[in-house]
Write a protein that holds these residues in place. Structure first.
Motif, PDB file in Angstrom:
ATOM      1  N   TYR A  84       0.990  -1.241   0.134  1.00  0.00           N
ATOM      2  CA  TYR A  84       0.102  -0.153  -0.042  1.00  0.00           C
ATOM      3  C   TYR A  84       0.917   1.179   0.193  1.00  0.00           C
ATOM      4  CZ  TYR A  84      -3.967   3.100   0.972  1.00  0.00           C
ATOM      5  OH  TYR A  84      -4.849   3.809   0.920  1.00  0.00           O
ATOM      6  N   GLN A 108       2.676   1.579  -3.451  1.00  0.00           N
ATOM      7  CA  GLN A 108       1.820   2.124  -4.433  1.00  0.00           C
ATOM      8  C   GLN A 108       1.315   3.513  -4.206  1.00  0.00           C
ATOM      9  OE1 GLN A 108       1.599   0.896  -7.059  1.00  0.00           O
ATOM     10  NE2 GLN A 108      -0.380   0.167  -7.835  1.00  0.00           N
ATOM     11  N   ARG A 109       0.994   3.879  -2.941  1.00  0.00           N
ATOM     12  CA  ARG A 109       0.606   5.496  -2.781  1.00  0.00           C
ATOM     13  C   ARG A 109       1.680   6.108  -3.020  1.00  0.00           C
ATOM     14  NH1 ARG A 109       1.111   8.944   1.237  1.00  0.00           N
ATOM     15  NH2 ARG A 109      -0.769  10.329   1.611  1.00  0.00           N
ATOM     16  N   LEU A 151       1.667  -3.864  -9.294  1.00  0.00           N
ATOM     17  CA  LEU A 151       0.908  -4.028  -7.844  1.00  0.00           C
ATOM     18  C   LEU A 151      -0.768  -3.710  -8.140  1.00  0.00           C
ATOM     19  CD1 LEU A 151       3.679  -2.205  -6.044  1.00  0.00           C
ATOM     20  CD2 LEU A 151       3.259  -4.502  -6.170  1.00  0.00           C
ATOM     21  N   PRO A 152      -1.245  -4.305  -7.119  1.00  0.00           N
ATOM     22  CA  PRO A 152      -2.812  -4.196  -7.066  1.00  0.00           C
ATOM     23  C   PRO A 152      -3.366  -2.718  -6.858  1.00  0.00           C
ATOM     24  CG  PRO A 152      -2.021  -5.771  -5.361  1.00  0.00           C
ATOM     25  CD  PRO A 152      -0.952  -5.074  -5.897  1.00  0.00           C
ATOM     26  N   PRO A 153      -4.473  -2.685  -7.074  1.00  0.00           N
ATOM     27  CA  PRO A 153      -5.254  -1.265  -6.681  1.00  0.00           C
ATOM     28  C   PRO A 153      -5.221  -1.130  -5.317  1.00  0.00           C
ATOM     29  CG  PRO A 153      -6.767  -2.483  -8.180  1.00  0.00           C
ATOM     30  CD  PRO A 153      -5.448  -3.686  -7.871  1.00  0.00           C
ATOM     31  N   LEU A 154      -5.160   0.402  -4.781  1.00  0.00           N
ATOM     32  CA  LEU A 154      -5.320   0.558  -3.504  1.00  0.00           C
ATOM     33  C   LEU A 154      -6.567   0.133  -2.662  1.00  0.00           C
ATOM     34  CD1 LEU A 154      -4.218   4.496  -3.357  1.00  0.00           C
ATOM     35  CD2 LEU A 154      -2.874   2.325  -3.039  1.00  0.00           C
ATOM     36  N   PHE A 195       4.594  -0.088 -10.845  1.00  0.00           N
ATOM     37  CA  PHE A 195       3.194   0.309 -10.442  1.00  0.00           C
ATOM     38  C   PHE A 195       1.898  -0.349 -11.177  1.00  0.00           C
ATOM     39  CE2 PHE A 195      -0.288   3.157 -12.225  1.00  0.00           C
ATOM     40  CZ  PHE A 195      -0.638   3.479 -11.177  1.00  0.00           C
ATOM     41  N   LEU A 251       1.691   6.772  -6.749  1.00  0.00           N
ATOM     42  CA  LEU A 251       0.489   7.502  -7.171  1.00  0.00           C
ATOM     43  C   LEU A 251       0.650   9.042  -6.856  1.00  0.00           C
ATOM     44  CD1 LEU A 251      -2.449   5.337  -6.315  1.00  0.00           C
ATOM     45  CD2 LEU A 251      -2.114   6.032  -8.596  1.00  0.00           C
ATOM     46  N   LYS A 252       1.397   9.353  -5.682  1.00  0.00           N
ATOM     47  CA  LYS A 252       1.463  10.794  -5.489  1.00  0.00           C
ATOM     48  C   LYS A 252       2.830  11.155  -5.991  1.00  0.00           C
ATOM     49  CE  LYS A 252      -1.561  11.343  -1.946  1.00  0.00           C
ATOM     50  NZ  LYS A 252      -2.780  12.251  -1.883  1.00  0.00           N
TER      51      LYS A 252
END
Lengths: 266, 434
Positions: free
Chosen positions: A150, A153-154, A169-172, A166, A157-158
């Protein structure tokens, strides 16, 4: 026999871990399938090894560090395989299988002779306590892996960094859901494990709570996860804060498991 | 029989030229019929999209067919051939097959891997099939092209990543929100890109739509189109917390959503993540919104970056696609050359039968005291004679059809016996088999 199955398990886990690592950087249905198959085969060997050991010792193999590490590792793999089927999160394997593998290697490095079961452990409360504790530990290990993903991945995204990792890896949202499931299963089990542990303690030494380090640290672990679950249910804690707390909880859990010895057992 | 391709595309002609050469789908019947009425041309299909105009045809005379179709294009669109010719490319035989397979597989597209081209070819082919201007060869050829395109799509990752800004937005949203099927989209303003993105989100399953606009009527109209709810512009911030996805493209000269607004919204939705896309220039959404926990803000530039990266990936996948096409060309070419066998046998037989009947009639009509059953006997005699003569060459030709020397035999027979093109009814017979 136990040794053979154990070696097979180790071999399969090494291959599976390598395959899951490759899955982080390559999209290939074949590779994903192979990783999962290798791990499942290893898991079967692991179960056979554990069952064989249990039948030889006539009790669950949870009585010393060698046995416990192996059992912890088995529970992690089983939990992961279940989540992988349900949520199609191959890349979680890249973070969880190494943890299980390390534990198994640790277990194989320890050599402990089968010994006469100390009378203190000859209580059904003990087995109940230990079994539940390991299942809850496995759930928290998965939650830990998910929290690490998490945060990664976060960050992507940021930082607007959309690389290969990216993509893989699975969605948040999926991570958040798995994390919640783990907590919802792990926390009640840990609670019952601590209670049954206290009952066993009463039967063994005549006191429910003796404030030995193991019990104290267990309580700290419990409090952290209680806070996490409470925050989640009341004000909707999720995301970065929840992930960080989950990682802290797992660290404390490891300290409890590795560092703290029961004053009453060994 | 040869397949030829004549056309122009975004690679050889500017949009001004392409516009002048394009065929309107409503008026396609006449050009299709004119095309196959040409002496040199047997079957024809016209493909016309905004990026390419191509004619696929079969002919016996490659050079003549190509020249004739070039003239046909020039005459039909009333453009001098000298002006048009530099933009036209032409391919025949194997190169033509490769070209069409590549076009259908979207390897020749402006954006490699874009999925529309296959549908456009299918539609264009549909007209040709409807007006029966395509026959046995082009039917089989285009169906083969469709199956090659499908193989390329499934066996390579050529179309797996988003290469349009709107689609990239959807892919990105999925990385945050996971499954979009229970998510709500809020549309602020009414930019074209915004609407397009909203459509993509709805196609991906997004459940609710809220539309807001300074002009409330515009919001209502758009809301109706998306079966959503119009929200007055003054109140949209009160509804912000209901949206999982916010698409903004107003013409406002200043920020309309600040970090404080988003913080409030996020708290009201118990930190469930929010996904913002800011398409407006100047920006509608404060960059600080991205710092809010559980809020993820992306701009058009971020989306463009994804698109660029995906395009680079596609070009790598295109190489794998070329290999697939290489395999398929071989197979199709084999079928095409074996196709000559049956019509040639039929033509040869017809030729012999023609001579036999003519001679038989001549003999019978001059024979005054012909016995009553003699005509029948003569008929039987000449038939047996013809069949015996034809047996060996027919067998040899059929066997050659399974080998590789077909062209040689077919050409020899056609020249030696002055055979015509394959008879009409035979085509339908073959079609049913195919």
């Amino acid at each position: 026999m136990t040794h053979l199955f154990f070696s097979l398990t180790l071999g399969f886990y090494v291959c599976a871990t390598a395959a899951y690592f490759a899955c982080l950087f390559r999209t290939s249905a074949g590779l994903t399938q192979w990783a999962s198959r290798l791990l499942a085969t290893g898991c079967v060997a692991h179960i056979l090894s554990t069952v064989h050991l249990a039948s030889k010792a006539k009790h669950l193999p949870l009585t010393n560090m060698q046995e416990s590490l192996s059992f912890f590792s088995l529970m992690i793999i089983v939990a992961f395989l279940i989540f992988e089927r349900r949520y199609k999160v191959t890349t979680l394997g890249s973070f969880v299988t190494p943890v299980a593998l390390m534990m198994l290697i640790g277990s194989s490095a320890l050599h402990m002779e089968l010994r006469q079961l100390p009378p203190i452990l000859q209580s059904n409360w003990f087995w109940f306590h230990a079994l539940l504790a390991f299942v809850s530990y496995a759930a928290f290990t998965i939650a830990f892996g998910v929290a690490v993903i998490y945060l990664i991945q976060r960050h992507f995204l940021k930082a607007k960094h959309f690389g290969v990792l990216f993509q893989r890896l699975p969605p948040l949202d999926t991570l958040d859901e798995i994390s919640y499931r783990c907590l919802a299963v792990g926390f009640p089990l840990l609670t019952i494990a601590i209670i049954s542990g206290a009952i066993w303690s009463e039967k063994a030494v005549g006191s429910y709570w003796v404030w030995d380090p193991k019990q104290t640290w267990s309580l700290i672990t419990w409090l952290i996860y209680a806070a996490l679950l409470h925050g989640r249910l009341t004000i909707g804690w999720r995301g970065k804060r929840a992930a960080l707390l989950s990682i802290v909880g797992f660290t404390v859990l490891l300290i409890t498991f590795f560092g703290m010895k029961h004053s009453i057992t060994w | 029989m040869n397949i030829i391709v004549i056309g122009l595309s975004h690679k050889t002609a500017t949009v001004e030229i392409r516009e002048r050469v394009a065929f309107s789908p409503n008026l396609i019947e006449k050009p299709l019929r004119d095309l196959i009425a040409l002496d040199e041309i047997i079957e024809g299909v016209i493909i016309s999209t905004c990026n390419r105009v191509e004619i696929y045809a079969t002919t016996r005379d490659i050079a003549g067919g190509i020249a004739r179709i070039k003239r046909f294009l020039a005459e039909h669109h009333r453009i001098p051939l000298e002006t048009l010719d530099p933009h036209l490319y032409s391919h025949h035989s194997e190169a033509a097959i490769r070209h069409v397979f590549r076009v259908a597989s979207s390897l020749d597209s402006m954006i490699v891997g874009e999925p529309q081209i296959l549908g456009q070819i299918k539609t264009s082919y549909g007209y040709a099939a409807e007006y029966k201007t395509s026959g046995i060869i082009l039917n089989r050829f285009l169906h083969k092209a469709f199956s090659v395109a499908k193989r390329v799509r499934t066996e390579t990752k050529i179309a797996s990543s988003a290469v349009s800004v709107a689609f990239a937005a959807v892919e990105l949203a999925k990385k945050v929100l996971g499954d979009l099927s229970d998510k709500t989209v809020m549309l602020i303003g009414a930019g074209e890109m915004c609407e397009l993105a909203a459509k993509h989100f709805i196609n991906s399953g997004a459940k609710g739509v809220m539309v807001t606009n300074r002009t409330f009527e515009k919001a209502e109209r758009l809301a109706e189109e998306f079966c959503g709810e119009a929200v007055p512009f003054e109140e949209f911030l009160q509804h912000l917390h209901k949206a999982d996805i916010v698409l903004s493209s107003t013409g406002a000269p200043h920020i309309i959503i600040g970090p404080k607004d988003v913080e409030d919204a996020v708290k009201r939705r118990r930190f469930k993540p929010m996904f913002f896309i800011d398409i407006a220039v100047p920006r509608d959404i404060d960059q600080k919104v991205d710092d809010v926990e559980s809020a993820y803000l992306f701009t058009v530039d971020d989306l463009h970056e994804i698109v660029q990266a995906n395009l680079a990936q596609r070009n790598l996948e295109a190489e794998k696609a070329e290999e697939i096409i290489d395999q398929e060309i071989g197979q199709f070419f084999k079928w095409l050359s074996s196709l000559e066998v049956t019509p040639t046998i039929v033509a040869l037989r017809n030729r012999f039968d023609e001579i036999r009947r003519a001679e038989l009639e001549k003999t019978c009509s001059n024979w005054k005291d012909l016995p009553s059953d003699a005509e029948k006997r003569l008929e039987a005699l000449t038939m047996a004679f013809m069949n015996k003569l034809l047996h060996a060459p027919t067998t040899a030709l059929k066997q050659a059809g399974q080998g590789g020397r077909v062209d040689l035999y077919v050409d020899a027979l056609r020249q030696l016996f002055e055979l015509e093109a394959a008879p009409e009814q035979n085509e339908e017979l073959e079609l049913e088999e195919g």
